[in-house]
Write an enzyme that holds these catalytic residues in place. Structure first.
Site, PDB file in Angstrom:
ATOM      1  N   ARG A  84      -9.712  -0.597   6.433  1.00  0.00           N
ATOM      2  CA  ARG A  84      -9.568   0.667   5.689  1.00  0.00           C
ATOM      3  C   ARG A  84      -9.907   0.448   4.218  1.00  0.00           C
ATOM      4  O   ARG A  84     -10.413   1.365   3.558  1.00  0.00           O
ATOM      5  CB  ARG A  84      -8.135   1.204   5.858  1.00  0.00           C
ATOM      6  CG  ARG A  84      -7.959   2.609   5.340  1.00  0.00           C
ATOM      7  CD  ARG A  84      -6.623   3.207   5.720  1.00  0.00           C
ATOM      8  NE  ARG A  84      -5.512   2.559   5.003  1.00  0.00           N
ATOM      9  CZ  ARG A  84      -4.240   2.877   5.164  1.00  0.00           C
ATOM     10  NH1 ARG A  84      -3.902   3.819   6.040  1.00  0.00           N
ATOM     11  NH2 ARG A  84      -3.307   2.261   4.491  1.00  0.00           N
ATOM     12  N   ARG A 144       2.817  -4.298   3.637  1.00  0.00           N
ATOM     13  CA  ARG A 144       2.722  -3.376   4.770  1.00  0.00           C
ATOM     14  C   ARG A 144       2.911  -4.117   6.095  1.00  0.00           C
ATOM     15  O   ARG A 144       3.554  -3.610   7.005  1.00  0.00           O
ATOM     16  CB  ARG A 144       1.385  -2.629   4.735  1.00  0.00           C
ATOM     17  CG  ARG A 144       1.397  -1.488   3.731  1.00  0.00           C
ATOM     18  CD  ARG A 144       0.026  -0.860   3.557  1.00  0.00           C
ATOM     19  NE  ARG A 144       0.132   0.524   3.110  1.00  0.00           N
ATOM     20  CZ  ARG A 144       0.588   0.909   1.923  1.00  0.00           C
ATOM     21  NH1 ARG A 144       0.993   0.014   1.046  1.00  0.00           N
ATOM     22  NH2 ARG A 144       0.654   2.192   1.609  1.00  0.00           N
ATOM     23  N   ARG A 164      -4.838   7.403  -3.803  1.00  0.00           N
ATOM     24  CA  ARG A 164      -6.049   6.640  -3.480  1.00  0.00           C
ATOM     25  C   ARG A 164      -7.246   7.496  -3.865  1.00  0.00           C
ATOM     26  O   ARG A 164      -7.114   8.723  -4.034  1.00  0.00           O
ATOM     27  CB  ARG A 164      -6.090   6.354  -1.973  1.00  0.00           C
ATOM     28  CG  ARG A 164      -4.993   5.405  -1.541  1.00  0.00           C
ATOM     29  CD  ARG A 164      -4.984   5.237  -0.028  1.00  0.00           C
ATOM     30  NE  ARG A 164      -3.826   4.460   0.392  1.00  0.00           N
ATOM     31  CZ  ARG A 164      -3.216   4.599   1.554  1.00  0.00           C
ATOM     32  NH1 ARG A 164      -3.650   5.495   2.434  1.00  0.00           N
ATOM     33  NH2 ARG A 164      -2.189   3.860   1.865  1.00  0.00           N
TER      34      ARG A 164
END
Ligand SMILES: Nc1nc2c(ncn2[C@@H]2O[C@H](COP(=O)(O)OP(=O)(O)O)[C@@H](O)[C@H]2O)c(=O)[nH]1
Ligand SMILES: Nc1ncnc2c1ncn2[C@@H]1O[C@H](COP(=O)(O)OP(=O)(O)O)[C@@H](O)[C@H]1O
Length: 483
Positions: free
Chosen positions: A354, A365, A261
């Protein structure tokens, strides 16, 4: 000291005299001649638990043996001597370097040869400790004593270069190697030859396996496994702990095949890696555990855990539930904590807020999260479940269950001492006396250490913790603890 030396010479002479006929025997790799077989008077009737360690210096010019030092101890009070003969055979791709010190330990019919300098058919690691294992089946002994030689799979991080070392057989499971010319943070190594972990790996690899585990002085606490669904706040809690107690905790940096990321740093958050590389490393036994999560491969390397323990810190692992299960099933002792969201809706909100995943990844997820939440009460898996509703409250609860009081002191690293190349070791139960004094001086008291192994914990995969080292102070018949 002087007395011990003199007695040693006498015993060695006795063996030399009793077995001169073996002097000329051409010996196949790795250059061992178990002369003890021809000398029943000095060999025990059965050799199930015998330790025999000899360190020999070899001379470059003609490879003549000069006995440097030997330690002869048995766990039953039986003693026998065995002589090593080194021939300049084809086995050596290169001539021996100036001083090769070979240490050998017998466990039953197996001789473990631990050489400082390339006594290995591969001869790859000239300046590393190289482990060879020699299987000598004494019941089938004919002329040539050693009928089989096996180079085992060697797991764990090896000790770095060493000019010499001594060794002590602790039990039938492991050999303690004491590196010369090293400080106490890098001096004590365990070569595990038959521990639970090694037995498991022998089955897995279907061959002989040994595993290195570095000894760590002091009471390093067991690792912490933190698990829970993606977005629950595991990373946030771990960061808070590491920021508040930087010298107490260290993060086990996992390997992953997923892309980094934006704010993630290589080697800090993850070791980002190619799938083929990671699969090869898994195959080679470098991973403590691994799992496929959200379509990517994640795993904890043995080295990642060792790197933290080596700094004297308590290791934190952030891994998924499958990984937690694997660690639970492994021989790594740890405390297992599951972090739970206050509700599924909260979890989804946090994941979205997030802003690090695409919608597709979020859906993946969330799907995994449902399955993980169901497993939190799986019998015997997690020791504690913490609900991360209010972050501060959850963090306080985490510290409480880890036994950290407010304003806790940071961990003090033990004082370092140096063990020189020339030293002798003796073993009494779980205590190892290391004498580093000058052999010529009767009362060289300044450098005698007592290594207490009675409370050791852990071991491969990972470090062996709980070693206690004391300076022996004969003048006051006491010891000073360093850990
Ligand atoms: N089994 C295993 N799981 C890991 C490891 N490292 C991370 N994970 C887990 O992989 C999952 C995904 O991690 P990541 O991609 O960083 O996403 P995040 O959890 O949403 O921040 C999480 O549940 C992590 O706990 C590892 O070394 N082994
Ligand atoms: N108790 C909490 N309340 C609200 N938001 C939280 C809480 N704990 C963590 N977060 C936020 O939730 C998001 C996911 O947290 P993170 O630590 O990345 O989760 P994980 O590592 O479990 O995937 C982050 O944006 C973080 O700031």
């Amino acid at each position: 000291m002087a007395k011990r030396k003199a007695r040693g010479r006498t015993m060695l002479d006795r063996v030399n005299n009793a077995s001169t006929s073996h002097e000329d025997t051409e010996i196949t790799p790795p250059i061992l001649d178990a002369l003890v077989d021809s000398n029943e008077n000095t060999s025990p009737s059965n050799t199930q638990k015998v330790t025999l360690l000899i360190a020999i210096k070899y001379n470059k010019s003609n490879l003549k043996r000069t006995t440097n030092n030997f330690i002869n101890k048995t766990s039953r009070g039986n003693a026998y001597l065995e002589k090593m003969v080194l021939k300049n055979s084809d086995f050596y791709k290169k001539p021996c370097s100036l001083l090769d010190i070979v240490v050998k330990a017998f466990i039953g019919h197996i001789a473990y040869v631990i050489s400082s300098n390339g006594i290995s058919p591969t001869n790859l690691c000239q300046h590393e400790l190289v482990t060879s294992i020699v299987v000598g089946r004494r019941s089938h002994v004919a002329k040539d004593k050693i009928i089989e030689m096996v180079i085992p799979v060697v797991l764990g991080t090896k000790p770095k270069s060493s000019k010499g070392h001594s060794a002590v057989l602790l039990d039938e499971d492991r050999i303690l190697i004491i590196k010369g010319n090293s400080t106490s943070d890098d001096c004590f190594w365990f070569l595990e030859v038959n521990t639970t972990f090694v037995k498991e790996q022998k089955k897995r690899f279907e061959t002989d396996v040994v595993a290195w585990s570095r000894g760590v002085i002091g009471e390093a606490e067991i690792p912490i496994v933190i698990s829970g669904p993606s977005g629950v706040g595991k990373g946030t809690l771990i960061s808070k702990l590491m920021e508040e107690f930087p010298s107490m905790f260290g993060f086990s940096v996992s390997h992953t095949t997923r892309a980094p990321r934006t704010k993630e740093q290589i080697g800090v958050h993850y070791h980002f890696t190619e799938r083929s590389v990671m699969e090869k490393d898994i195959e080679d036994g470098k991973f403590l555990e691994f799992a496929s999560v959200h379509g990517n491969l994640y795993g904890t390397s043995i080295e990642a855990v060792e790197a933290v323990t080596d700094k004297g810190k308590r290791c934190i692992l952030d891994i998924d539930v499958q990984g937690a299960r694997s660690v639970r099933a492994s021989s790594l002792e740890a405390i297992f904590i599951f972090i739970c969201p206050p509700s599924f809706e909260d979890l989804e909100k946090r994941l979205r807020a997030r802003g690090t995943e695409t919608e597709e990844q979020i859906q993946k997820r969330l799907k995994t999260a449902r399955a993980e939440l169901e497993q939190r009460n799986s019998p015997g898996l997690f020791d504690h479940i913490l609900v991360n509703d209010n972050l501060d409250t959850c963090y306080k609860n985490l510290k409480k269950l880890l036994g950290i009081n407010e304003g806790a002191e940071t961990t003090l690293l033990p004082e370092l001492v140096e063990v020189p190349l020339e030293h002798t070791v003796s073993k009494i139960d779980q205590k190892i006396l290391i004498n580093c004094g000058n052999a010529e001086e009767e009362n060289s008291s300044s450098s005698m250490f007592l290594l207490d192994l009675s409370s050791i914990k852990g071991g491969a995969p990972g470090r062996t913790r709980g070693l206690n080292l004391h300076i022996v102070e004969p003048s006051i018949y006491g010891t000073k603890m360093l850990s």
